[in-house]
Design a protein around this motif. Structure first.
Motif, short mmCIF file in Angstrom:
data_model
loop_
_atom_site.label_atom_id
_atom_site.label_comp_id
_atom_site.label_asym_id
_atom_site.label_seq_id
_atom_site.Cartn_x
_atom_site.Cartn_y
_atom_site.Cartn_z
N LYS A 56 -3.38 -18.09 11.66
CA LYS A 56 -4.42 -18.00 10.81
C LYS A 56 -5.88 -17.19 11.42
O LYS A 56 -5.78 -17.22 12.46
CB LYS A 56 -4.93 -19.37 10.31
N GLY A 57 -6.60 -16.86 10.42
CA GLY A 57 -7.92 -16.19 10.87
C GLY A 57 -8.80 -17.33 11.52
O GLY A 57 -8.44 -18.56 11.33
N PRO A 58 -9.92 -16.97 11.81
CA PRO A 58 -11.11 -17.82 12.57
C PRO A 58 -11.58 -18.77 11.36
O PRO A 58 -11.70 -20.02 12.04
CB PRO A 58 -12.11 -16.92 13.09
N ARG A 59 -11.31 -18.44 10.28
CA ARG A 59 -11.71 -19.43 9.31
C ARG A 59 -10.47 -20.10 8.35
O ARG A 59 -10.70 -20.64 7.29
CB ARG A 59 -12.50 -18.92 8.19
N GLY A 60 -9.28 -20.04 8.90
CA GLY A 60 -7.95 -20.48 8.41
C GLY A 60 -7.44 -19.82 7.30
O GLY A 60 -6.53 -20.00 6.50
N GLY A 61 -8.00 -18.50 7.29
CA GLY A 61 -7.51 -17.67 6.17
C GLY A 61 -6.42 -16.76 6.51
O GLY A 61 -5.95 -16.51 7.70
N GLY A 62 -5.94 -15.90 5.56
CA GLY A 62 -5.02 -14.66 6.02
C GLY A 62 -3.70 -15.17 5.21
O GLY A 62 -3.17 -16.02 5.20
N ARG A 63 -3.05 -14.00 4.64
CA ARG A 63 -1.67 -14.14 4.24
C ARG A 63 -0.58 -14.39 4.95
O ARG A 63 -0.76 -13.69 6.11
CB ARG A 63 -1.39 -12.81 3.11
N ASP A 64 0.67 -15.09 4.97
CA ASP A 64 1.58 -15.12 5.64
C ASP A 64 2.24 -13.74 5.40
O ASP A 64 2.11 -13.20 4.50
CB ASP A 64 2.27 -16.28 5.41
N ARG A 65 3.59 -13.57 6.13
CA ARG A 65 4.38 -12.46 6.08
C ARG A 65 4.72 -12.15 4.67
O ARG A 65 4.37 -10.99 4.09
CB ARG A 65 5.36 -12.33 7.17
N ASP A 66 5.31 -12.84 4.09
CA ASP A 66 5.76 -12.48 2.74
C ASP A 66 4.96 -12.24 1.76
O ASP A 66 5.16 -11.39 0.74
CB ASP A 66 7.09 -13.55 2.29
N ARG A 67 3.95 -13.06 1.64
CA ARG A 67 2.78 -12.80 0.69
C ARG A 67 2.39 -11.39 0.97
O ARG A 67 1.84 -10.93 0.04
CB ARG A 67 1.80 -13.96 0.70
N MET A 68 2.11 -11.38 2.28
CA MET A 68 1.49 -9.97 2.50
C MET A 68 2.36 -8.69 2.05
O MET A 68 1.88 -7.59 1.24
CB MET A 68 1.31 -9.66 4.03
N LEU A 69 3.51 -9.06 2.33
CA LEU A 69 4.64 -7.64 1.52
C LEU A 69 4.72 -7.74 0.29
O LEU A 69 4.57 -6.76 -0.52
CB LEU A 69 6.05 -8.04 2.26
N ASP A 70 4.51 -8.75 -0.61
CA ASP A 70 4.47 -8.87 -1.95
C ASP A 70 3.10 -7.97 -2.48
O ASP A 70 3.12 -7.47 -3.32
CB ASP A 70 4.55 -10.45 -2.42
N HIS A 71 1.93 -8.53 -1.72
CA HIS A 71 0.99 -7.82 -1.98
C HIS A 71 0.93 -6.39 -1.78
O HIS A 71 0.38 -5.53 -2.59
CB HIS A 71 -0.53 -8.24 -1.19
N VAL A 72 1.58 -5.84 -0.88
CA VAL A 72 1.52 -4.34 -0.79
C VAL A 72 2.39 -3.58 -1.76
O VAL A 72 1.91 -2.71 -2.20
CB VAL A 72 2.37 -4.21 0.78
N VAL A 73 3.56 -4.21 -2.08
CA VAL A 73 4.31 -3.48 -3.07
C VAL A 73 3.78 -3.71 -4.23
O VAL A 73 3.62 -2.66 -5.19
CB VAL A 73 5.84 -4.07 -2.86
N ALA A 74 2.90 -4.68 -4.53
CA ALA A 74 2.17 -4.78 -6.09
C ALA A 74 1.26 -3.84 -6.12
O ALA A 74 0.90 -3.11 -7.03
CB ALA A 74 1.68 -6.15 -6.15
N ALA A 75 0.53 -3.66 -5.08
CA ALA A 75 -0.59 -2.78 -4.86
C ALA A 75 -0.22 -1.18 -5.10
O ALA A 75 -0.63 -0.38 -5.82
CB ALA A 75 -1.41 -2.67 -3.66
N GLU A 76 1.10 -1.12 -4.33
CA GLU A 76 1.74 0.43 -4.63
C GLU A 76 2.22 0.73 -5.91
O GLU A 76 1.95 1.85 -6.28
CB GLU A 76 2.97 0.51 -3.60
N ALA A 77 2.67 0.02 -6.75
CA ALA A 77 3.06 -0.19 -8.21
C ALA A 77 1.75 0.30 -8.73
O ALA A 77 1.80 1.03 -9.69
CB ALA A 77 3.62 -1.32 -8.60
N SER A 78 0.62 -0.27 -8.54
CA SER A 78 -0.71 -0.10 -9.29
C SER A 78 -1.00 1.38 -8.65
O SER A 78 -1.44 2.44 -9.48
CB SER A 78 -1.54 -0.99 -8.69
N TYR A 79 -0.98 1.70 -7.49
CA TYR A 79 -1.50 2.99 -6.70
C TYR A 79 -0.51 4.32 -7.55
O TYR A 79 -0.98 5.19 -8.08
CB TYR A 79 -1.16 3.15 -5.25
#
Length: 228
Positions: free
Chosen positions: A120-143
């Motif tokens: 986690k980041g210094p404030r306990g945040g940040g996506r884990d791997r699978d959520r990050m990958l899900d975010h990337v492909v969702a953004a790509e569909a939008s792009y």
């Protein structure tokens, strides 16, 4: 000597290499943004190598400044450069498509060796791997819609759907252009290539940074964008 443009937000500035999609970092001011871009030279080099394009950057040369907006300050490069409006020949188009494909391959390789749970980041945040990958492909569909490619956002583990989306995107990126977006009101293709590659690499490098043994609160390499 890479040509770089600066995207100037009120809180954040991006320095982006015009001819190297994905080599784009940010800082609080122009000096720190350019320093971050330089610091990421060695991390970007394997992307160029994967695309089989010689990469010997040398000193950076700022050729343009553009006014950013709220997305810039949030942490993503949102404005095209003036150079993005120039006609794009077959060799240039094929080259940018190869670099975007290499960015995706780099993300896939890094994700494959990244644990599911990330530090986690210094404030306990940040996506884990699978959520990050899900975010990337969702953004790509939008792009993709901004360049005329319409796909439903794939699930992060639907390899066939992701491959189909990206193949259609690469077809657009590899097509010569007269300096106009593929669809009315859409993105200029060089900017689209930059945004796709930057987003994939930003998260790939974040995975690396949050997997290593660097203590929480310490960023291994300066200038990572707030992934958007």
């Amino acid at each position: 000597m890479p040509s770089v443009y600066l995207e100037l937000g009120s809180k954040r500035i991006f320095a982006c290499a015009l001819e190297w999609p994905g080599w784009c970092r940010s800082g609080a001011d122009a000096e720190s943004a350019l320093a971050a871009l330089t610091a990421y030279t060695d991390r970007y080099a394997p992307v160029a190598e994967r695309a089989e394009i010689p990469f010997e950057p040398g000193s950076l040369r700022v050729v343009e400044r553009v006014r950013g907006g709220s997305t810039t300050d949030f942490g993503a490069p949102e404005r095209p450069a003036g150079a993005d409006r120039r006609p794009l020949g077959p060799e240039q188009a094929a080259r940018q498509a190869a670099l975007v494909a290499a960015a995706w391959g780099t993300l896939a390789d890094i994700a494959a060796r990244t644990p599911a749970e990330l530090r986690k980041g210094p404030r306990g945040g940040g996506r884990d791997r699978d959520r990050m990958l899900d975010h990337v492909v969702a953004a790509e569909a939008s792009y993709a819609r901004r360049i005329g490619v319409k796909h439903k956002a794939p699930a992060f583990d639907d390899a066939a759907a992701i491959a189909a989306l990206r193949a259609d995107v690469l077809d657009v990126l590899a097509t010569p252009r007269e300096g106009t977006p593929p669809v009315p009101g859409g993105w200029y293709v060089p900017y689209a290539a930059r945004r796709f590659a930057w987003h994939a690499l930003d998260h790939a490098w974040e995975m690396e940074d949050r997997t290593d043994s660097t203590p929480p609160g310490v960023i291994r390499s300066p200038g990572r964008g707030a992934a958007a």
